[in-house]
Structures are given as structure tokens and as C-alpha cells.
Design a protein around this motif. Structure first.
Motif, PDB file in Angstrom:
ATOM      1  N   UNK A   1       3.639-110.627 -37.536  1.00 21.49           N
ATOM      2  CA  UNK A   1       2.917-112.312 -37.475  1.00 21.49           C
ATOM      3  C   UNK A   1       4.261-113.035 -38.037  1.00 21.49           C
ATOM      4  N   UNK A   2       4.503-113.995 -37.241  1.00 28.40           N
ATOM      5  CA  UNK A   2       5.376-115.114 -37.561  1.00 28.40           C
ATOM      6  C   UNK A   2       4.945-116.010 -38.559  1.00 28.40           C
ATOM      7  N   UNK A   3       5.937-116.536 -39.031  1.00 26.24           N
ATOM      8  CA  UNK A   3       5.587-117.432 -40.194  1.00 26.24           C
ATOM      9  C   UNK A   3       4.715-118.632 -39.966  1.00 26.24           C
ATOM     10  N   UNK A   4       4.750-119.286 -38.666  1.00 26.60           N
ATOM     11  CA  UNK A   4       3.945-120.325 -37.849  1.00 26.60           C
ATOM     12  C   UNK A   4       2.300-119.656 -37.943  1.00 26.60           C
ATOM     13  N   UNK A   5       2.383-118.341 -37.416  1.00 20.86           N
ATOM     14  CA  UNK A   5       1.134-117.796 -37.251  1.00 20.86           C
ATOM     15  C   UNK A   5       0.341-117.624 -38.607  1.00 20.86           C
ATOM     16  N   UNK A   6       1.112-117.368 -39.562  1.00 19.66           N
ATOM     17  CA  UNK A   6       0.699-117.164 -41.145  1.00 19.66           C
ATOM     18  C   UNK A   6       0.023-118.570 -41.736  1.00 19.66           C
ATOM     19  N   UNK A   7       0.948-119.632 -41.378  1.00 16.55           N
ATOM     20  CA  UNK A   7       0.472-120.812 -41.900  1.00 16.55           C
ATOM     21  C   UNK A   7      -0.847-121.364 -41.023  1.00 16.55           C
ATOM     22  N   UNK A   8      -0.828-121.051 -39.834  1.00 16.25           N
ATOM     23  CA  UNK A   8      -2.217-121.528 -39.004  1.00 16.25           C
ATOM     24  C   UNK A   8      -3.382-120.528 -39.448  1.00 16.25           C
ATOM     25  N   UNK A   9      -2.993-119.365 -39.769  1.00 20.69           N
ATOM     26  CA  UNK A   9      -4.218-118.417 -40.246  1.00 20.69           C
ATOM     27  C   UNK A   9      -4.718-119.088 -41.656  1.00 20.69           C
ATOM     28  N   UNK A  33       5.343-128.822 -39.683  1.00 22.35           N
ATOM     29  CA  UNK A  33       5.844-128.013 -41.065  1.00 22.35           C
ATOM     30  C   UNK A  33       7.320-127.451 -40.670  1.00 22.35           C
ATOM     31  N   UNK A  34       8.057-127.401 -41.761  1.00 22.19           N
ATOM     32  CA  UNK A  34       9.559-126.907 -41.513  1.00 22.19           C
ATOM     33  C   UNK A  34       9.894-126.409 -42.791  1.00 22.19           C
ATOM     34  N   UNK A  35      10.569-125.270 -42.844  1.00 25.93           N
ATOM     35  CA  UNK A  35      10.747-124.651 -43.905  1.00 25.93           C
ATOM     36  C   UNK A  35      11.954-125.308 -44.819  1.00 25.93           C
ATOM     37  N   UNK A  36      11.863-125.269 -46.089  1.00 20.59           N
ATOM     38  CA  UNK A  36      13.104-125.885 -46.868  1.00 20.59           C
ATOM     39  C   UNK A  36      14.522-125.390 -46.397  1.00 20.59           C
ATOM     40  N   UNK A  37      14.634-124.187 -46.037  1.00 20.80           N
ATOM     41  CA  UNK A  37      16.094-123.695 -45.656  1.00 20.80           C
ATOM     42  C   UNK A  37      16.362-124.388 -44.325  1.00 20.80           C
ATOM     43  N   UNK A  38      15.565-125.111 -43.427  1.00 21.59           N
ATOM     44  CA  UNK A  38      15.798-125.797 -42.159  1.00 21.59           C
ATOM     45  C   UNK A  38      16.616-124.798 -41.265  1.00 21.59           C
ATOM     46  N   UNK A  39      16.148-123.568 -40.923  1.00 17.61           N
ATOM     47  CA  UNK A  39      16.593-122.962 -39.925  1.00 17.61           C
ATOM     48  C   UNK A  39      15.544-122.780 -38.893  1.00 17.61           C
ATOM     49  N   UNK A  40      16.034-123.117 -37.626  1.00 18.62           N
ATOM     50  CA  UNK A  40      15.316-123.077 -36.523  1.00 18.62           C
ATOM     51  C   UNK A  40      15.108-121.821 -35.813  1.00 18.62           C
ATOM     52  N   UNK A  41      13.933-121.308 -35.896  1.00 20.71           N
ATOM     53  CA  UNK A  41      13.776-119.980 -35.286  1.00 20.71           C
ATOM     54  C   UNK A  41      12.349-120.016 -34.601  1.00 20.71           C
ATOM     55  N   UNK A  42      12.543-119.127 -33.526  1.00 18.08           N
ATOM     56  CA  UNK A  42      11.222-119.370 -32.796  1.00 18.08           C
ATOM     57  C   UNK A  42      10.046-118.636 -33.424  1.00 18.08           C
ATOM     58  N   UNK A  43       8.883-119.408 -33.625  1.00 16.57           N
ATOM     59  CA  UNK A  43       7.718-118.900 -34.298  1.00 16.57           C
ATOM     60  C   UNK A  43       7.826-119.410 -35.607  1.00 16.57           C
ATOM     61  N   UNK A  44       8.788-120.030 -36.192  1.00  8.65           N
ATOM     62  CA  UNK A  44       8.830-120.654 -37.628  1.00  8.65           C
ATOM     63  C   UNK A  44       8.185-122.073 -37.718  1.00  8.65           C
ATOM     64  N   UNK A  45       8.375-122.694 -36.979  1.00  7.70           N
ATOM     65  CA  UNK A  45       7.775-124.216 -37.255  1.00  7.70           C
ATOM     66  C   UNK A  45       6.515-124.358 -36.450  1.00  7.70           C
ATOM     67  N   UNK A  46       5.796-125.413 -37.063  1.00  6.47           N
ATOM     68  CA  UNK A  46       4.642-125.794 -36.198  1.00  6.47           C
ATOM     69  C   UNK A  46       4.462-127.251 -36.050  1.00  6.47           C
ATOM     70  N   UNK A  47       4.048-127.923 -34.869  1.00 10.12           N
ATOM     71  CA  UNK A  47       3.804-129.195 -34.512  1.00 10.12           C
ATOM     72  C   UNK A  47       2.338-129.147 -33.911  1.00 10.12           C
ATOM     73  N   UNK A  48       1.511-129.657 -34.406  1.00 11.22           N
ATOM     74  CA  UNK A  48       0.234-130.098 -34.061  1.00 11.22           C
ATOM     75  C   UNK A  48      -0.030-131.355 -33.661  1.00 11.22           C
ATOM     76  N   UNK A  49      -0.337-131.721 -32.370  1.00 14.48           N
ATOM     77  CA  UNK A  49      -0.519-133.262 -32.092  1.00 14.48           C
ATOM     78  C   UNK A  49      -2.062-132.949 -31.466  1.00 14.48           C
ATOM     79  N   UNK A  50      -2.442-134.428 -31.375  1.00 18.60           N
ATOM     80  CA  UNK A  50      -3.759-134.487 -30.978  1.00 18.60           C
ATOM     81  C   UNK A  50      -3.923-134.084 -29.464  1.00 18.60           C
ATOM     82  N   UNK A  51      -4.994-133.545 -28.878  1.00 18.77           N
ATOM     83  CA  UNK A  51      -5.213-133.082 -27.523  1.00 18.77           C
ATOM     84  C   UNK A  51      -5.719-134.571 -26.799  1.00 18.77           C
ATOM     85  N   UNK A  52      -5.961-134.502 -25.402  1.00 20.98           N
ATOM     86  CA  UNK A  52      -6.529-135.529 -24.854  1.00 20.98           C
ATOM     87  C   UNK A  52      -5.345-136.333 -24.130  1.00 20.98           C
TER      88      UNK A  52
END
Length: 102
Positions: A1-9, A33-52
Motif C-alpha cells: 500500500x502506498x503512502x497516499x493510499x494509507x492517508x486516504x484510508x 499533502x506532501x511529506x516533509x522530506x519533499x521527495x516526489x515519488x509515485x503514490x506518495x502525494x495526494x491532490x484532491x480537488x472538487x469534481x464537476x
């Protein structure tokens, strides 16, 4: 499970509740959300924006600029002759021209 999946869960239900409440008030909710170490990895960050359809690219760019302006106002940062802000604008221009920013 990625960090992003853990956060969303862990937080997904809370995020949905906030979003529903704000929609009733005529506002939208953006979660990033972005981790303190600011390392860009797939599945690590989440951007949740409104639908519609209302939240389109123009709305997103406006949101980014509003966030920068609010941050600058709160920190007392002047945009005029600010090298970091100029670099940000140049990056956006490169993105618009090339569709990709290295």
C-alpha cells in the motif's frame, strides 16, 4: 500500500464530510499533502480537488494564484522584483508552451 493510499484510508471519510459541508455553503475543498522530506515519488502525494464541470483548468490556475497571493500577504512578501515568483511564472510559461516542465 502506498503512502497516499494509507492517508486516504485514514482520512478519506473526514475529507468527504468536509467537502459535502462546504458544497452546501457554496465553497469547494482542496486537499493536498506532501511529506516533509519533499521527495516526489509515485503514490506518495495526494491532490484532491472538487469534481464537476465548474472546477476546470482556469479555476485551478486561479486557485494556485490565490494560494500564492494569500501566502505572500500573510508572510509580507512583495512580488515586485521577487526572483522566486519570477521563477514560478517562468515555469508556468514553460508548461504552457511545452506541456512539460523538467
Amino acid at each position: 500500500m502506498t503512502r497516499a493510499e494509507k492517508i486516504l484510508q485514514e482520512c478519506g471519510g473526514d475529507l468527504n464530510n468536509i467537502n459535502r459541508k462546504l458544497q452546501k455553503l457554496g465553497h469547494y475543498f482542496v486537499f493536498y499533502t506532501h511529506t516533509y522530506e519533499q521527495i516526489n515519488e509515485v503514490g506518495k502525494n495526494i491532490l484532491n480537488i472538487p469534481g464537476g464541470t465548474k472546477f476546470d483548468e482556469a479555476e485551478f490556475y486561479g486557485l494556485v494564484l490565490d494560494m500564492i497571493r494569500d501566502f505572500a500577504d500573510n508572510k509580507g512578501i512583495e512580488f515586485k522584483n521577487n526572483k522566486l515568483f519570477k521563477a514560478f511564472i517562468n515555469t508556468l510559461k514553460d508548461l504552457e508552451r511545452n506541456g512539460n516542465v523538467e
